[in-house]
Design an enzyme around this catalytic site. Structure first.
Site, PDB file in Angstrom:
ATOM      1  N   GLU A  49       4.342   1.810  -0.922  1.00  0.00           N
ATOM      2  CA  GLU A  49       5.047   1.945  -1.827  1.00  0.00           C
ATOM      3  C   GLU A  49       4.201   2.510  -3.030  1.00  0.00           C
ATOM      4  OE1 GLU A  49       8.218   2.523  -1.818  1.00  0.00           O
ATOM      5  OE2 GLU A  49       9.411   1.485  -0.085  1.00  0.00           O
ATOM      6  N   TYR A  65       0.587  -1.452  -0.145  1.00  0.00           N
ATOM      7  CA  TYR A  65       0.203   0.040  -0.299  1.00  0.00           C
ATOM      8  C   TYR A  65       0.376   1.291  -0.014  1.00  0.00           C
ATOM      9  CZ  TYR A  65      -3.670   2.885   1.616  1.00  0.00           C
ATOM     10  OH  TYR A  65      -5.100   3.853   1.600  1.00  0.00           O
ATOM     11  N   VAL A 114     -11.166   2.773  13.544  1.00  0.00           N
ATOM     12  CA  VAL A 114     -13.007   3.296  14.482  1.00  0.00           C
ATOM     13  C   VAL A 114     -14.458   3.243  14.354  1.00  0.00           C
ATOM     14  CG1 VAL A 114     -15.101   5.361  13.962  1.00  0.00           C
ATOM     15  CG2 VAL A 114     -12.389   5.896  14.141  1.00  0.00           C
TER      16      VAL A 114
HETATM   17  P1  NAD Z   1     -12.352   1.935   0.537  1.00  0.00           P
HETATM   18  O1  NAD Z   1     -11.843   0.514   0.505  1.00  0.00           O
HETATM   19  O2  NAD Z   1     -14.464   1.957   0.963  1.00  0.00           O
HETATM   20  O3  NAD Z   1     -12.699   2.208  -0.782  1.00  0.00           O
HETATM   21  C1  NAD Z   1     -11.835   2.055  -2.008  1.00  0.00           C
HETATM   22  C2  NAD Z   1     -12.524   1.706  -2.938  1.00  0.00           C
HETATM   23  O4  NAD Z   1     -12.208   1.381  -3.954  1.00  0.00           O
HETATM   24  C3  NAD Z   1     -13.806   0.630  -3.265  1.00  0.00           C
HETATM   25  O5  NAD Z   1     -15.125   0.468  -3.308  1.00  0.00           O
HETATM   26  C4  NAD Z   1     -13.157  -0.562  -4.033  1.00  0.00           C
HETATM   27  O6  NAD Z   1     -14.147  -1.816  -4.683  1.00  0.00           O
HETATM   28  C5  NAD Z   1     -13.113  -0.295  -5.436  1.00  0.00           C
HETATM   29  N1  NAD Z   1     -11.514  -0.618  -5.963  1.00  0.00           N
HETATM   30  C6  NAD Z   1     -10.573  -1.419  -5.422  1.00  0.00           C
HETATM   31  N2  NAD Z   1     -10.111  -1.947  -5.624  1.00  0.00           N
HETATM   32  C7  NAD Z   1     -10.154  -1.362  -7.219  1.00  0.00           C
HETATM   33  C8  NAD Z   1      -9.941  -1.997  -8.527  1.00  0.00           C
HETATM   34  N3  NAD Z   1      -8.805  -2.406  -8.855  1.00  0.00           N
HETATM   35  N4  NAD Z   1     -10.340  -1.261  -9.612  1.00  0.00           N
HETATM   36  C9  NAD Z   1     -11.728  -0.482  -9.452  1.00  0.00           C
HETATM   37  N5  NAD Z   1     -12.342  -0.258  -8.144  1.00  0.00           N
HETATM   38  C10 NAD Z   1     -10.960  -1.015  -6.961  1.00  0.00           C
HETATM   39  O7  NAD Z   1     -11.154   2.910   0.894  1.00  0.00           O
HETATM   40  P2  NAD Z   1     -11.992   4.116   1.019  1.00  0.00           P
HETATM   41  O8  NAD Z   1     -11.567   4.619   2.549  1.00  0.00           O
HETATM   42  O9  NAD Z   1     -12.786   4.750   0.777  1.00  0.00           O
HETATM   43  O10 NAD Z   1     -10.654   5.340   0.319  1.00  0.00           O
HETATM   44  C11 NAD Z   1     -10.690   5.863  -0.713  1.00  0.00           C
HETATM   45  C12 NAD Z   1      -9.149   6.280  -1.232  1.00  0.00           C
HETATM   46  O11 NAD Z   1      -8.938   6.872  -0.001  1.00  0.00           O
HETATM   47  C13 NAD Z   1      -8.598   4.681  -1.249  1.00  0.00           C
HETATM   48  O12 NAD Z   1      -7.461   5.038  -2.390  1.00  0.00           O
HETATM   49  C14 NAD Z   1      -7.645   4.748   0.178  1.00  0.00           C
HETATM   50  O13 NAD Z   1      -6.063   4.777  -0.278  1.00  0.00           O
HETATM   51  C15 NAD Z   1      -7.542   6.672  -0.154  1.00  0.00           C
HETATM   52  N6  NAD Z   1      -7.066   6.830   1.560  1.00  0.00           N
HETATM   53  C16 NAD Z   1      -8.960   6.845   2.526  1.00  0.00           C
HETATM   54  C17 NAD Z   1      -8.045   6.662   3.901  1.00  0.00           C
HETATM   55  C18 NAD Z   1      -9.209   6.868   5.240  1.00  0.00           C
HETATM   56  O14 NAD Z   1      -8.787   6.920   5.948  1.00  0.00           O
HETATM   57  N7  NAD Z   1     -10.515   6.102   5.003  1.00  0.00           N
HETATM   58  C19 NAD Z   1      -7.017   7.251   4.464  1.00  0.00           C
HETATM   59  C20 NAD Z   1      -6.196   7.320   3.763  1.00  0.00           C
HETATM   60  C21 NAD Z   1      -6.057   7.491   1.973  1.00  0.00           C
HETATM   61  N1  UDP Z   2      -6.166  -0.413  16.500  1.00  0.00           N
HETATM   62  C1  UDP Z   2      -6.573  -1.054  17.863  1.00  0.00           C
HETATM   63  N2  UDP Z   2      -7.631  -1.795  17.546  1.00  0.00           N
HETATM   64  C2  UDP Z   2      -8.263  -2.336  16.624  1.00  0.00           C
HETATM   65  C3  UDP Z   2      -8.071  -1.694  15.184  1.00  0.00           C
HETATM   66  C4  UDP Z   2      -7.180  -0.815  14.922  1.00  0.00           C
HETATM   67  O1  UDP Z   2      -6.155  -0.760  18.630  1.00  0.00           O
HETATM   68  O2  UDP Z   2      -9.493  -3.297  16.605  1.00  0.00           O
HETATM   69  C5  UDP Z   2      -5.415   0.805  16.391  1.00  0.00           C
HETATM   70  C6  UDP Z   2      -3.876  -0.108  15.121  1.00  0.00           C
HETATM   71  O3  UDP Z   2      -2.757  -0.428  15.716  1.00  0.00           O
HETATM   72  C7  UDP Z   2      -3.477   1.624  14.549  1.00  0.00           C
HETATM   73  C8  UDP Z   2      -4.777   2.439  14.788  1.00  0.00           C
HETATM   74  O4  UDP Z   2      -5.772   1.611  15.762  1.00  0.00           O
HETATM   75  O5  UDP Z   2      -2.656   1.920  15.666  1.00  0.00           O
HETATM   76  C9  UDP Z   2      -5.541   2.842  13.243  1.00  0.00           C
HETATM   77  O6  UDP Z   2      -5.165   1.073  13.169  1.00  0.00           O
HETATM   78  P1  UDP Z   2      -6.347   1.612  11.415  1.00  0.00           P
HETATM   79  O7  UDP Z   2      -6.160   0.441  10.819  1.00  0.00           O
HETATM   80  O8  UDP Z   2      -7.694   2.392  11.407  1.00  0.00           O
HETATM   81  O9  UDP Z   2      -5.847   2.639  10.462  1.00  0.00           O
HETATM   82  P2  UDP Z   2      -4.109   2.341  10.241  1.00  0.00           P
HETATM   83  O10 UDP Z   2      -4.144   4.010  10.435  1.00  0.00           O
HETATM   84  O11 UDP Z   2      -2.917   2.049  11.060  1.00  0.00           O
HETATM   85  O12 UDP Z   2      -3.795   2.821   8.664  1.00  0.00           O
END
Ligand code: NAD
Ligand code: UDP
Length: 327
Positions: free
Chosen positions: A150, A148, A191
């Site tokens: 990289e 993820y 969460v």
């Molecule tokens: P999510 O898993 O709910 O959404 C990702 C979506 O992409 C899903 O609907 C999945 O089915 C689709 N998908 C996965 N691989 C695919 C592919 N090869 N082709 C087409 N669709 C594909 O995750 P999210 O939390 O909504 O995250 C969305 C984006 O935001 C991601 O790129 C993630 O890396 C980035 N992001 C999210 C968070 C967060 O806290 N939610 C934090 C950092 C980055």
């Molecule tokens: N975590 C936890 N209990 C859980 C799920 C996650 O203590 O049931 C911790 C996890 O080890 C990390 C933080 O909560 O330190 C956030 O985890 P999450 O998977 O939500 O996202 P990350 O920020 O690690 O990508």
């Protein structure tokens, strides 16, 4: 003369963030094409949008080329939770890297603006806090999170190379932990895990000592940041951090969820996953200055809305089970 609406492609549009973005873009008057392979996303997330004539959903995997005509592309497709992106790590890297190449190729041909949902994970386990965009990170390229981290780092490289080489209009944001309704209930993120555990009277699983920190942004705030970023002039490419700078320990989050749900759950400790960052908090100075953006929703309010969402979801699941159990 009829005014043609702007056509926007949202990859990963059936996911947590993508579905909120599709909703917001439709409300803002765009025509939205949602592309998703439904790996972690769900049709339920976009079911309420399907009747809108300005919305179209297409099953497609972005590791394959896509030929459509669009004005703007939001590239969100990629599993985001550790258990899902580690399930098939090769596919995760392909989605980030090959998916980015395909979306950048599409942007180059159509001259569309292209937005990349990058991540705070590009900073790895950071040695400075809060993290500004100039920090180059501390990523283990061989560990279980590397597919993820990289993958997303390489995607950023591609975005800036397309920008320099082909003048592609790019917008890169680095998203920090975001939460809210429509998080996948089983994707293991902290969460959703804590809320579901609290609502169902299970033990709260705290990994490690719980003193690792995160900073949680409510989804509506994040989507506002996306929209502002896409609307910036050509000189703004990012990367720009988007997240809530209110940093708390994971233990504090557990205690907050227990207090807000009135749960009787106990906190139990489980091993800290490998390469789990010890601290994470965004420096949002650049977002404030460039986008005039900062989060508005306090953790208490956002958690309240998210708890209410999961309460509804669990109640629906219970009713759906009743006929089967009765039968
Ligand atoms: P999510 O898993 O709910 O959404 C990702 C979506 O992409 C899903 O609907 C999945 O089915 C689709 N998908 C996965 N691989 C695919 C592919 N090869 N082709 C087409 N669709 C594909 O995750 P999210 O939390 O909504 O995250 C969305 C984006 O935001 C991601 O790129 C993630 O890396 C980035 N992001 C999210 C968070 C967060 O806290 N939610 C934090 C950092 C980055
Ligand atoms: N975590 C936890 N209990 C859980 C799920 C996650 O203590 O049931 C911790 C996890 O080890 C990390 C933080 O909560 O330190 C956030 O985890 P999450 O998977 O939500 O996202 P990350 O920020 O690690 O990508």
């Amino acid at each position: 003369m009829a005014i043609t609406k702007k056509r926007v492609l949202v990859t990963g549009g059936a996911g947590f963030l993508g579905s909120h973005l599709c909703e917001r873009l439709l409300a803002d008057g765009y025509t939205v094409l949602c592309v998703d392979n439904y790996f972690t996303g769900s049709k339920d997330n976009i079911g309420h949008l399907l009747g809108d004539p300005n919305f179209e959903a297409m099953r497609h995997d972005i590791t394959f080329p896509l030929y459509v005509e669009v004005d703007e592309i939001f590239n969100l497709a990629c599993p985001a939770s550790p258990i899902h992106y580690q399930f098939d790590p090769v596919q995760t890297t392909k989605t980030s890297v090959v998916g980015a190449i395909n979306m950048l190729g599409l942007a180059k041909r159509t001259r569309a603006k292209v937005f990349q949902a990058s991540t705070s994970e590009v900073y790895g386990d950071p040695t400075i806090s809060p993290q500004p965009e100039t920090y180059r990170g501390n990523v283990n390229p061989l560990g279980p999170r590397a597919c993820y981290d990289e993958g997303k780092r390489c995607a950023e490289t591609l975005f800036f190379d397309y920008h320099r080489q082909h003048k592609t209009r790019v917008k890169v944001v680095r998203i920090f932990n975001t939460y809210g309704p429509r998080m996948h209930p089983q994707d293991g993120r902290v969460v959703s895990n804590f809320i579901i555990q609290a609502l169902t009277g299970q033990d709260i699983t705290l990994y490690g000592d719980g003193l690792q920190t995160r900073a949680f942004c409510y989804v509506d705030d994040l989507i506002e940041g996306f929209v502002r970023m896409m609307a910036t002039g050509e000189d703004v490419t990012g990367p720009i951090n988007l997240g809530n700078p209110h940093e708390i320990t994971v233990r504090e989050l557990a205690e907050r969820v227990i207090a807000m749900t009135g749960a009787s759950s106990r906190i139990v400790h489980q091993p800290l996953p490998q390469d789990d960052p010890l601290q994470r908090c965004p420096d949002i100075t650049l977002a404030r200055a460039t986008l005039g953006w900062q989060p508005q929703v306090a953790l208490e309010a956002g958690l309240g809305r998210t708890i209410a969402y999961f309460e509804r979801l669990l109640a629906l699941q219970k009713t759906a089970r009743v006929p089967a159990e009765a039968g």
